[in-house]
Write a protein that holds these residues in place. Structure first.
Motif, short mmCIF file in Angstrom:
data_model
loop_
_atom_site.label_atom_id
_atom_site.label_comp_id
_atom_site.label_asym_id
_atom_site.label_seq_id
_atom_site.Cartn_x
_atom_site.Cartn_y
_atom_site.Cartn_z
N ARG A 178 31.52 78.34 23.55
CA ARG A 178 32.09 79.33 24.48
C ARG A 178 32.67 80.48 23.65
NH1 ARG A 178 35.80 75.23 27.64
NH2 ARG A 178 36.65 77.06 28.68
N PRO A 179 31.78 81.36 23.16
CA PRO A 179 32.21 82.39 22.19
C PRO A 179 33.29 83.31 22.72
CG PRO A 179 29.93 82.74 22.94
CD PRO A 179 30.35 81.40 23.44
N LEU A 180 33.23 83.67 24.01
CA LEU A 180 34.20 84.63 24.52
C LEU A 180 35.62 84.06 24.49
CD1 LEU A 180 33.79 87.45 25.54
CD2 LEU A 180 34.03 86.59 27.87
N GLU A 181 35.74 82.79 24.94
CA GLU A 181 37.06 82.16 24.92
C GLU A 181 37.55 82.00 23.48
OE1 GLU A 181 34.69 81.36 26.94
OE2 GLU A 181 35.39 80.44 28.79
N THR A 182 36.63 81.63 22.57
CA THR A 182 37.02 81.47 21.16
C THR A 182 37.55 82.79 20.62
OG1 THR A 182 35.05 80.11 21.05
CG2 THR A 182 36.24 80.47 19.00
N LEU A 183 36.84 83.87 20.96
CA LEU A 183 37.24 85.20 20.47
C LEU A 183 38.66 85.53 20.92
CD1 LEU A 183 34.98 88.29 20.47
CD2 LEU A 183 37.27 88.52 21.38
N LEU A 184 38.92 85.36 22.22
CA LEU A 184 40.25 85.72 22.75
C LEU A 184 41.33 84.82 22.16
CD1 LEU A 184 39.44 86.42 26.49
CD2 LEU A 184 40.14 88.03 24.73
N MET A 185 41.00 83.51 22.07
CA MET A 185 41.99 82.56 21.59
C MET A 185 42.35 82.83 20.12
SD MET A 185 42.49 79.41 20.01
CE MET A 185 40.79 79.04 19.74
N THR A 186 41.31 83.02 19.28
CA THR A 186 41.61 83.26 17.86
C THR A 186 42.33 84.59 17.69
OG1 THR A 186 39.37 84.10 17.62
CG2 THR A 186 39.78 81.86 16.88
N PHE A 187 42.03 85.57 18.55
CA PHE A 187 42.74 86.85 18.49
C PHE A 187 44.23 86.62 18.71
CE2 PHE A 187 43.92 91.06 20.27
CZ PHE A 187 43.56 91.82 19.19
N GLY A 188 44.54 85.79 19.72
CA GLY A 188 45.94 85.46 19.99
C GLY A 188 46.58 84.73 18.84
N VAL A 189 45.84 83.76 18.25
CA VAL A 189 46.38 83.03 17.10
C VAL A 189 46.69 83.99 15.96
CG1 VAL A 189 45.80 81.35 15.32
CG2 VAL A 189 45.29 80.84 17.70
N GLY A 190 45.80 84.97 15.78
CA GLY A 190 46.02 85.97 14.73
C GLY A 190 47.34 86.69 14.93
N MET A 191 47.61 87.11 16.20
CA MET A 191 48.85 87.83 16.46
C MET A 191 50.07 86.94 16.23
SD MET A 191 47.60 89.94 19.77
CE MET A 191 49.09 90.80 20.17
N ILE A 192 49.91 85.65 16.61
CA ILE A 192 51.04 84.73 16.40
C ILE A 192 51.32 84.58 14.91
CG2 ILE A 192 51.76 82.32 16.61
CD1 ILE A 192 50.17 82.24 19.26
N LEU A 193 50.24 84.42 14.12
CA LEU A 193 50.42 84.28 12.66
C LEU A 193 51.10 85.51 12.09
CD1 LEU A 193 47.11 82.62 11.42
CD2 LEU A 193 49.42 81.70 11.28
N GLN A 194 50.64 86.70 12.52
CA GLN A 194 51.24 87.95 12.02
C GLN A 194 52.73 87.99 12.29
OE1 GLN A 194 49.96 91.90 13.11
NE2 GLN A 194 47.84 91.36 12.70
N GLN A 195 53.10 87.71 13.55
CA GLN A 195 54.51 87.80 13.90
C GLN A 195 55.31 86.71 13.19
OE1 GLN A 195 55.32 90.52 15.48
NE2 GLN A 195 57.48 90.05 15.19
N ALA A 196 54.71 85.53 13.01
CA ALA A 196 55.42 84.45 12.32
C ALA A 196 55.74 84.87 10.89
CB ALA A 196 54.58 83.18 12.33
N VAL A 197 54.74 85.46 10.22
CA VAL A 197 54.97 85.91 8.84
C VAL A 197 56.02 87.01 8.82
CG1 VAL A 197 53.91 87.11 6.90
CG2 VAL A 197 52.75 85.18 7.96
N ARG A 198 55.97 87.90 9.83
CA ARG A 198 56.95 88.99 9.88
C ARG A 198 58.36 88.42 10.04
NH1 ARG A 198 54.55 92.25 13.42
NH2 ARG A 198 53.54 93.45 11.79
N LEU A 199 58.49 87.38 10.85
CA LEU A 199 59.81 86.78 11.04
C LEU A 199 60.27 86.07 9.78
CD1 LEU A 199 59.54 85.37 14.66
CD2 LEU A 199 60.93 87.28 13.86
N ALA A 200 59.32 85.41 9.09
CA ALA A 200 59.71 84.63 7.91
C ALA A 200 60.00 85.53 6.71
CB ALA A 200 58.60 83.63 7.57
N PHE A 201 59.18 86.58 6.50
CA PHE A 201 59.32 87.38 5.28
C PHE A 201 59.87 88.78 5.54
CE2 PHE A 201 56.16 84.20 4.22
CZ PHE A 201 56.50 83.84 2.93
N GLY A 202 60.00 89.18 6.81
CA GLY A 202 60.51 90.51 7.10
C GLY A 202 59.38 91.51 7.22
#
Lengths: 411, 531
Positions: B328-352
């Motif tokens: 299900r490529p479309l769902e994978t695309l949207l889901m991984t996009f969201g995971v990417g944003m979560i990772l970005q914000q997590a790193v921003r919170l951890a390292f500033g």
């Protein structure tokens, strides 16, 4: 029943205990005055704008300790427009229409300011914009506390062409691709032409936000310098693209003695992430440096260090402009005895303040501050060695005489 | 004997006549030099203009005592107290006695003083005992443009034994002769510079062209001769820059060539795995800070660490989320996009939100000069080497190991592979972890040339997909050729169109290419392509 009462009593006690510290400076009756903070806390501009949010919060806390404004407490409303230009307009509308902010401090890039401008004009809000910019704008709803081109860009180029700056005869204009660098470079090109520098001796290049591969451009600058005339770089590169740019300058061995580079958007905060040893001698033009000596700056630096609880964090020019703008707004509200936008606007004209840069700055009727111009050379510790400053604060020319179509709007 | 005895009185009278003269000469020379030294010294405590003048006089005087003063000035360790100049050891530079250091302040200089200083120091260090210092000194003198340097340089060249230093000194001599008053000497300088192949020599000649209208023809000939050599050099440098950009693209795309190319998962969080790798480099560096002997090795140590961190994150993502969405490529695309944003914000919170500084080891800084005057930057060179190493390792892992064999089997025919006893779920997880780990290793290299910030990865995700699709989905060699081809193409277009338009042009070219060949450069053929 019994247990209910004790719970209520406990709650009341808790509420009282929580309210106690807030009561200490006695506030008169009245709802709090709301101060909006519209700075990106995420995305590519977070590197620069996060410190400005902290500055506004520091000023609010400080003002509340002094008893607020007209006896009313200040309350900060912080939103995150996330370096997303259309989101700036949405968040501005939220601050004005939903949170009913009396004043907003915010924006860094010109594109974000252009995005919120119609919102502030439509809802008659009040915005304080603390960053140097390209000029060619004047809104009754905005006070510009950063520099206009005649307070930064033009004096800096003048310095490069003078004896102390190395008598540059060829100029490379490098910038990020958006409205501020393009307009500034247009003004600078007209200015250079008026000083007898032909178009063949001017190089102009733009790169996208966050550009990281500078090898081609830096080696083209080297080639441009190989034409037998003293060359200098004028950089309007914004945001974190500066780090790889300076790294490439260092790696390709471009020393400030050979090709000096003067930057308009690189301050102490931006240098914090770079090894500054290869950059010693490159220049920046601002209206304030952390290394300014004098009592006003010492007090400002101490206030910041106390608030942020670290002596490693630096102060910079837009922070100083935020500080100055905030103090002026407080003075204007107290003079107008109202937070109404129209009353405060009238009261702002002619407000004076002793700014941390060590000069008395005055708000003009053109909504711009008079400011001194300072040029600093990067030192090994990431601070600036001030090599030139004007004797007085200079009034702003927001309509540049070098942009023909807006010439007649001056005055 | 007698003759000698007879001659003695005569000799004695000559001696008595000459001796005072000799003595006067002996003392007068240093005394004059000392006076010049003492005269010039207070100027260092003045304004920038006065300082520059004083530095030039100190350099010209050739007094040995000027060297420590100028060195201290250049390191910003020289202090002043009124007009007294104080050396770093606390002694008065004029008298050599301990000075009053109360209220002394550091002498600050600007670019004008700094360039005078470079010339003066260069001149004094021409006679240094170290070859490297003499080399640097010759370079400084080359840039100082003063005819006074001709004599000291001629003397230095006569003494010099190291060929590379001698070559530099000869260039510096030519540059100094160029500004000499005598036309014949000038012509010598023009001839020597015409044989060089550097931008600097070209600049000096063009500068001289404006000052000497009578020598235009000769200078033009010399410049043309330099230009003919520079054309080759510039082409070589453009090629190198293209390969360097290509190597960055290759590194970013390699992991994606596995997860997207081989497994068919559209992973929009791929850029965030690169970012995790870069932050791992930063963490390893901070951990090594306490152990001085380990610090230079923190970068090589980061490579396996980043592979592990990004690989583990990849495993978690595959096992936790992606495996439920296969096909299900479309769902994978949207889901991984969201995971990417979560990772970005997590790193921003951890390292500033601020960028983190990853230091470059000394062996990665500066320029490597190849024969023919071709200069390439060290850090970029190492990134190219590293990208090819990673590509080699990936190829080896797929072709030579059991894991690679199982991976290829599962990709070609999942059912048959399962019936042969391969645990396909485990292979999926391992393959995704491997691709993510490669992204982490790319992050180590990118920490050297880009900003270590939470949004590091977003800049590379589009480019990575572009490379994989252009090269041919599923082909590692296609990824290599695609990355290098796009890199060089970009750098060839850039000088004409500018950085922004070059990128647009490359995108347009890829779109046209994909229209003609939807499967990319190296399309897979046969049954595997149909699966």
């Amino acid at each position: 029943m019994n247990s209910n009462i004790t719970r209520r009593a406990a709650l009341a006690g808790l509420g009282g205990a929580l309210a106690l510290p807030a009561i200490r400076p006695a506030f008169a009756q009245g709802a709090p005055i709301k101060v909006g903070v519209l700075h990106s806390l995420s995305g590519t501009m977070a590197i620069s704008e996060t410190a400005l949010r902290d500055t506004v919060l520091m000023m609010v806390e400080d003002q509340n300790k002094k008893g607020g404004v007209m006896g009313r407490r200040l309350e900060a409303v912080v939103v995150d427009p996330a370096s997303n230009w259309p989101l700036f307009a949405e968040k501005a509308r939220e601050l004005l229409a939903v949170s009913k902010c009396d004043v907003v401090f915010g924006c860094w890039t010109s594109v974000s300011r252009k995005s919120v401008l119609p919102v502030f004009e439509e809802l008659n809000g009040l915005l304080f914009y603390p960053v140097q910019y390209e000029g060619e704008e004047q809104s009754k709803n905005v006070f510009y506390t950063g520099a206009a081109p005649n307070q930064q860009a033009i004096p800096a180029v003048e310095y490069l062409m003078g004896k102390d700056g190395g008598e540059a005869k060829r100029i490379a204009l490098l910038g990020t691709d958006y409205v501020y660098p393009r307009t500034t470079n247009r003004i600078l090109r007209a200015y250079l032409n008026s000083k007898g520098i032909a178009d063949a001796d001017i190089m102009e290049e733009y790169t996208p936000f966050g550009h990281s591969d500078w090898q081609g451009i830096v080696s083209r600058v080297k080639r441009f310098a190989g034409e037998g005339k003293k060359t200098a770089i004028v950089s309007t590169i914004n945001g974190d693209a500066n780090v790889p740019f300076y790294r490439e300058l260092g790696n390709q061995g471009i020393k400030a003695e050979d090709i000096p580079c003067v930057a308009f958007s690189v301050g102490e905060e931006e240098l914090a992430g770079i090894d500054t040893k290869p950059l010693v001698g490159h220049l920046a033009a601002w209206n304030y440096f952390m290394s300014v000596e004098g009592a006003p700056n010492t007090a400002f630096k101490k206030m910041w260090a106390d608030y942020i609880k670290s002596d490693k964090r630096v102060t910079n020019d837009p922070m100083e402009a935020t500080y100055t703008g905030f103090r002026m707004w407080v003075q204007a509200v107290e003079k107008a005895k109202s937070t109404g936008v129209d009353a405060v606007r009238e009261a702002m004209y002619g407000q004076k303040i002793m700014a941390p840069c060590g000069y008395e700055e005055v708000m003009g009727t053109n909504h711009h501050l008079s400011k001194p111009v300072m040029i600093g050379e990067v030192m090994e510790n990431g601070q600036f060695n001030i090599v030139y400053k004007t004797p007085n604060a200079i009034p702003a020319e927001n309509w540049s005489p070098f942009i023909p179509e807006n010439k007649n709007r001056r005055g | 004997m007698e003759k000698r005895a007879a001659g003695q009185p005569a000799a004695r009278t000559i001696m008595t006549r000459i001796l005072p003269l000799l003595l006067v000469l002996l003392f007068a020379l240093p005394a004059a030099a000392q006076d010049a030294f003492l005269d010039a010294l207070p100027g260092l405590a003045g304004g920038f203009g006065t300082q520059a003048e004083a530095v030039e006089r100190l350099g010209a005087g050739g007094d040995a005592r000027a060297l420590p003063v100028l060195r201290a000035l250049s390191d910003s360790t020289l202090r002043k107290n009124g007009s007294t100049v104080i050396l770093p050891d606390g002694t008065d530079a004029a008298t050599g006695r301990p000075a009053d250091t109360a209220g002394a302040e550091t002498v600050r200089i600007n670019n004008r003083v700094r360039s005078a200083l470079r010339g003066a120091l260069g001149r004094l260090q021409l006679v240094s005992a170290h070859a490297d210092e003499r080399y640097a000194a010759a370079d400084s003198v080359f840039r100082s443009r003063s005819a006074d340097n001709v004599a000291p340089l001629e003397a230095a060249i006569a003494r010099e034994s190291v060929p590379r230093v001698k070559e530099r000194q000869q260039l510096a001599l030519a540059a100094s002769r160029l500004v000499a008053a005598d036309a014949a000497v000038k012509r010598q300088g023009i001839a020597t510079l015409g044989e060089a192949s550097s931008e600097d020599a070209r600049a000096l000649l063009l500068e001289a062209r404006a000052a000497n209208p009578d020598m235009t023809a000769e200078i033009d000939r010399a410049v043309a001769s330099i230009d003919s050599r520079l054309t080759f050099k510039r082409a070589a440098e453009t090629l190198f820059q293209g390969l360097s950009l290509g190597s960055v693209l290759l590194l970013a795309a390699l992991g994606l060539a596995i997860t997207f190319g081989v497994m068919g998962v559209i992973n929009m969080a791929h850029g965030e795995f690169v970012m995790l790798g870069a932050y791992t480099t930063f963490v390893v560096q901070e951990a090594c800070r306490g152990i001085p002997w380990l610090l230079p090795w923190s970068l090589p140590l980061s490579v396996p660490a980043a592979f592990l961190v990004a690989g583990l994150a990849g495993t978690a993502l595959e096992r936790g989320l992606i495996r439920h969405l296969y096909g299900r490529p479309l769902e994978t695309l949207l889901m991984t996009f969201g995971v990417g944003m979560i990772l970005q914000q997590a790193v921003r919170l951890a390292f500033g939100a601020q960028n983190r500084e990853v230091l470059s080891p000394a062996w990665m800084q500066g320029i490597l000069s190849l024969p023919g005057g071709i200069n390439i930057t060290q850090n970029r060179l190492w990134v190219i080497v590293f990208s090819l190493l990673v590509l080699g390792l990936t190829l080896a892992a797929i072709r030579l190991t059991r894991f690679g064999l199982e991976m290829r089997a599962v990709v070609q025919n999942r059912r048959t592979a399962a019936t042969m006893g391969i645990r396909t779920g485990r292979v999926d997880a391992l393959t995704f972890a491997f691709g993510s780990g490669l992204a982490g290793m790319a992050g180590v290299a990118l920490s050297q040339i880009d900003n270590v910030s939470p949004n590091l990865g977003t800049g590379y995700i589009i480019d990575s997909f572009m490379v994989v699709v252009f090269g041919g989905v599923g082909s590692l060699i296609g990824t290599l050729v695609g990355a290098m081809g796009l890199g060089v193409l970009n750098k060839v277009i850039e000088p004409w169109a500018g950085a922004v338009l070059a990128k647009v042009a490359v995108l347009v070219i890829i779109m046209l290419f994909i229209q003609r060949r939807p499967r990319g450069l190296f399309a897979l053929k046969g049954r595997a392509a149909e699966a």
